[in-house]
Design an enzyme around this catalytic site. Structure first.
Site, PDB file in Angstrom:
ATOM      1  N   CYS A  73       0.844  -1.197   0.000  1.00 52.91           N
ATOM      2  CA  CYS A  73       0.000   0.000   0.000  1.00 52.91           C
ATOM      3  C   CYS A  73       0.882   1.251   0.000  1.00 52.91           C
ATOM      4  O   CYS A  73       1.897   1.309   0.690  1.00 52.91           O
ATOM      5  CB  CYS A  73      -0.908  -0.010   1.233  1.00 52.91           C
ATOM      6  N   CYS A  77       0.412   4.859   7.010  1.00 52.19           N
ATOM      7  CA  CYS A  77      -0.231   4.707   8.329  1.00 52.19           C
ATOM      8  C   CYS A  77       0.731   3.974   9.279  1.00 52.19           C
ATOM      9  O   CYS A  77       1.094   2.820   9.014  1.00 52.19           O
ATOM     10  CB  CYS A  77      -1.551   3.956   8.191  1.00 52.19           C
ATOM     11  N   CYS A  80       0.396   0.259  10.393  1.00 50.74           N
ATOM     12  CA  CYS A  80      -0.085  -0.754   9.451  1.00 50.74           C
ATOM     13  C   CYS A  80       1.000  -1.666   8.874  1.00 50.74           C
ATOM     14  O   CYS A  80       2.000  -1.209   8.323  1.00 50.74           O
ATOM     15  CB  CYS A  80      -0.848  -0.084   8.323  1.00 50.74           C
ATOM     16  N   CYS A 117     -16.880  -8.875   6.000  1.00 52.49           N
ATOM     17  CA  CYS A 117     -16.174  -7.614   5.721  1.00 52.49           C
ATOM     18  C   CYS A 117     -14.928  -7.904   4.891  1.00 52.49           C
ATOM     19  O   CYS A 117     -14.143  -8.787   5.240  1.00 52.49           O
ATOM     20  CB  CYS A 117     -15.735  -6.946   7.012  1.00 52.49           C
ATOM     21  N   CYS A 148     -19.776  -5.747   3.996  1.00 52.73           N
ATOM     22  CA  CYS A 148     -19.055  -4.535   4.400  1.00 52.73           C
ATOM     23  C   CYS A 148     -17.734  -4.541   3.648  1.00 52.73           C
ATOM     24  O   CYS A 148     -17.123  -5.606   3.498  1.00 52.73           O
ATOM     25  CB  CYS A 148     -18.799  -4.559   5.910  1.00 52.73           C
ATOM     26  N   CYS A 208     -19.561   2.635   8.829  1.00 52.94           N
ATOM     27  CA  CYS A 208     -18.813   1.954   9.890  1.00 52.94           C
ATOM     28  C   CYS A 208     -17.544   2.777  10.082  1.00 52.94           C
ATOM     29  O   CYS A 208     -16.697   2.839   9.184  1.00 52.94           O
ATOM     30  CB  CYS A 208     -18.481   0.526   9.447  1.00 52.94           C
ATOM     31  N   ARG A 280     -18.114  -1.870  18.115  1.00 54.55           N
ATOM     32  CA  ARG A 280     -17.414  -3.148  17.890  1.00 54.55           C
ATOM     33  C   ARG A 280     -16.079  -3.212  18.625  1.00 54.55           C
ATOM     34  O   ARG A 280     -15.216  -2.355  18.447  1.00 54.55           O
ATOM     35  CB  ARG A 280     -17.176  -3.391  16.400  1.00 54.55           C
TER      36      ARG A 280
HETATM   37  N1  SAM Z   1      -6.707   0.588   3.237  1.00 54.94           N
HETATM   38  C1  SAM Z   1      -7.966   0.911   3.747  1.00 54.94           C
HETATM   39  C2  SAM Z   1      -7.935   2.097   4.677  1.00 54.94           C
HETATM   40  O1  SAM Z   1      -6.934   2.339   5.323  1.00 54.94           O
HETATM   41  O2  SAM Z   1      -8.978   2.780   4.770  1.00 54.94           O
HETATM   42  C3  SAM Z   1      -8.666  -0.244   4.405  1.00 54.94           C
HETATM   43  C4  SAM Z   1      -7.938  -1.220   5.293  1.00 54.94           C
HETATM   44  S1  SAM Z   1      -7.262  -0.584   6.815  1.00 54.94           S
HETATM   45  C5  SAM Z   1      -6.192  -1.885   7.270  1.00 54.94           C
HETATM   46  C6  SAM Z   1      -8.630  -0.558   7.933  1.00 54.94           C
HETATM   47  C7  SAM Z   1      -8.400  -0.097   9.349  1.00 54.94           C
HETATM   48  O3  SAM Z   1      -7.800  -1.133  10.105  1.00 54.94           O
HETATM   49  C8  SAM Z   1      -7.494   1.082   9.607  1.00 54.94           C
HETATM   50  O4  SAM Z   1      -8.098   2.326   9.365  1.00 54.94           O
HETATM   51  C9  SAM Z   1      -7.173   0.915  11.077  1.00 54.94           C
HETATM   52  O5  SAM Z   1      -8.120   1.598  11.869  1.00 54.94           O
HETATM   53  C10 SAM Z   1      -7.277  -0.593  11.299  1.00 54.94           C
HETATM   54  N2  SAM Z   1      -5.932  -1.183  11.543  1.00 54.94           N
HETATM   55  C11 SAM Z   1      -4.985  -1.405  10.622  1.00 54.94           C
HETATM   56  N3  SAM Z   1      -3.870  -1.932  11.192  1.00 54.94           N
HETATM   57  C12 SAM Z   1      -4.128  -2.022  12.517  1.00 54.94           C
HETATM   58  C13 SAM Z   1      -3.375  -2.474  13.638  1.00 54.94           C
HETATM   59  N4  SAM Z   1      -2.116  -2.890  13.515  1.00 54.94           N
HETATM   60  N5  SAM Z   1      -3.955  -2.451  14.851  1.00 54.94           N
HETATM   61  C14 SAM Z   1      -5.222  -2.023  14.993  1.00 54.94           C
HETATM   62  N6  SAM Z   1      -5.988  -1.564  13.972  1.00 54.94           N
HETATM   63  C15 SAM Z   1      -5.451  -1.565  12.748  1.00 54.94           C
HETATM   64 FE1  SF4 Z   2      -2.799   1.265   3.415  1.00 56.54          FE
HETATM   65 FE2  SF4 Z   2      -2.758   0.146   5.819  1.00 56.54          FE
HETATM   66 FE3  SF4 Z   2      -3.109   2.767   5.605  1.00 56.54          FE
HETATM   67 FE4  SF4 Z   2      -5.086   1.100   4.795  1.00 56.54          FE
HETATM   68  S1  SF4 Z   2      -4.311   1.349   6.874  1.00 56.54           S
HETATM   69  S2  SF4 Z   2      -4.291   2.895   3.714  1.00 56.54           S
HETATM   70  S3  SF4 Z   2      -3.830  -0.619   4.041  1.00 56.54           S
HETATM   71  S4  SF4 Z   2      -1.256   1.622   4.990  1.00 56.54           S
END
Ligand code: SAM
Ligand code: SF4
Ligand code: DTB
Length: 351
Positions: A73, A77, A80, A117, A148, A208, A280
């Site tokens: 990606c 973040c 992530c 989801c 979802c 959500c 949730r």
């Molecule tokens: N890429 C898309 C986005 O960021 O909108 C969708 C997938 S993203 C992984 C969805 C959500 O998962 C993130 O916004 C975050 O809140 C949660 N998330 C991701 N990694 C996480 C982690 N290591 N611990 C807890 N929540 C996490």
């Molecule tokens: Fe990409 Fe992870 Fe951020 Fe979603 S949360 S936009 S998968 S880096």
């Protein structure tokens, strides 16, 4: 009768009857901080009482999660595992074929999940990819499950297209407070997230949206995040509260984390601010004791992710969850689709 109970007025100020809760969208930060500061027992009592006015306290909505496109990606973040900017153990995978998604969804349905989801590691979907995901949504919907998806940012037209395709929920988290946000993500703004949520809401899709706790944010940041969610023009129908799953290689791997009692407090306040929303208990359950999870349910959490995997990290085993539900006397809520089907069946029988 609790309404005549001494101290009721101080616990439920200005509220004569639990059933006449007004959904507020004008929460002030001081009010939210005051709720977070309540003695733990008062806070949980208050949250559980309000919860009972709106929901069956012994039912939990159960969703299963599948990563339909993993890793690589472009976003940064800091929590992530799937960002291309960090060196983690995640193996990137292209968008899954529809057949594999159907297989995973039917396994989830057989285990009792009512919603499926699907998450993709994209900043935003292209229109071409969106059509491929719509095929998945239609297939899962056809199996009688709620759908979802979470694909990153959406344009107004894309949200409209998803609405026409019959998508039930779109997940897009605010993640944290607007003030702390820049410490976590730099490649898109908090405003971008609000824009996507507005597109989803305007298209008539259920929203959500929630966030992550335990990224080193302050209690005020947690209050600000809840304030942003509760003061949206309509409360999200579903509010996922994740506890950070620390992933090696990400900048937040060594974040300070959050005390579980503080996590439970935040769930209780989410329940108080958004009384009709499903709250949730999301990522982080694998690191929590059964007792901590039980307190989350007492605080008003009434939805979980169910299944051994979240997107790239582990979730509790389904057997362990079933045992926990049995021990707590909790049951899994049926999907709206299956309730409609059952009602149609009984109408036919009595006709
Ligand atoms: N890429 C898309 C986005 O960021 O909108 C969708 C997938 S993203 C992984 C969805 C959500 O998962 C993130 O916004 C975050 O809140 C949660 N998330 C991701 N990694 C996480 C982690 N290591 N611990 C807890 N929540 C996490
Ligand atoms: Fe990409 Fe992870 Fe951020 Fe979603 S949360 S936009 S998968 S880096
Ligand atoms: C949400 O709020 N939590 C889910 C879902 N929405 C997509 C994701 C949790 C991801 C946890 C880390 C992982 O498994 O990669």
């Amino acid at each position: 009768m609790i309404f005549n109970m001494p101290g009721f007025e101080s616990i439920f100020p200005g509220q004569a009857d639990m059933n006449d809760t007004i959904l507020r969208h004008d929460w002030r930060i001081e009010e939210i901080e005051a709720l977070l500061d309540l003695p733990f027992n008062d806070l949980l009592f208050r949250a559980q009482t309000l919860h009972r006015a709106h929901f069956d306290p012994n039912q939990v909505q159960v969703s299963s999660l599948l990563s339909i496109k993993t890793g690589a990606c472009s976003e940064d973040c800091g929590y992530c595992s799937q960002s291309a900017k960090y060196n983690t153990d995640v193996e990137p995978e292209r968008l899954l074929p529809v057949g594999e998604v159907i297989e995973a969804a039917s396994a989830a349905k057989a285990k009792g999940a009512s919603r499926f989801c699907m998450g993709a590691a994209w900043r935003n979907p292209t229109d071409k990819n969106l059509e491929r995901v719509i095929e998945m949504v239609e297939a899962v919907h056809g199996m009688g499950m709620e759908t979802c998806i979470t694909l990153g940012m959406l344009t107004e037209a894309q949200a409209q297209r998803l609405s026409e395709a019959g998508l039930d929920y779109y997940n897009h988290n605010l993640d944290t407070s607007p003030e702390f946000y820049g410490e976590v993500i730099t490649t898109r703004t908090f405003e971008d997230r609000l824009d996507t949520l507005a597109h989803v809401r305007n298209a008539g899709i259920n929203v959500c949206s929630g966030g992550i706790l335990g990224m080193g944010e302050s209690r005020r940041d947690r209050a600000r995040m809840l304030q942003e969610l509760a003061n949206l023009p309509r409360h999200p129908e579903s509010v996922p509260i994740n506890m950070l799953v620390p992933v090696e290689g990400t900048p937040l791997y060594d974040a300070e984390g959050i005390d579980h009692l503080e996590f439970i407090r935040t769930i209780a306040v989410a329940r108080l601010l958004m009384p009709e929303s499903y709250v949730r208990l999301s990522a982080g359950r694998a690191e929590m004791s059964d007792e901590a999870q039980a307190l989350c349910f007492l605080a008003g959490a009434n939805s979980i992710f169910y299944g051994e995997r979240l997107l790239t990290t582990d979730n509790p085993e389904t057997d362990a969850d079933r045992q926990l539900f049995n021990r707590l006397g909790l049951t899994m809520e049926a999907s709206v689709e299956s309730m409609v089907k059952a009602a149609k069946g009984s109408c036919r029988k009595s006709a």
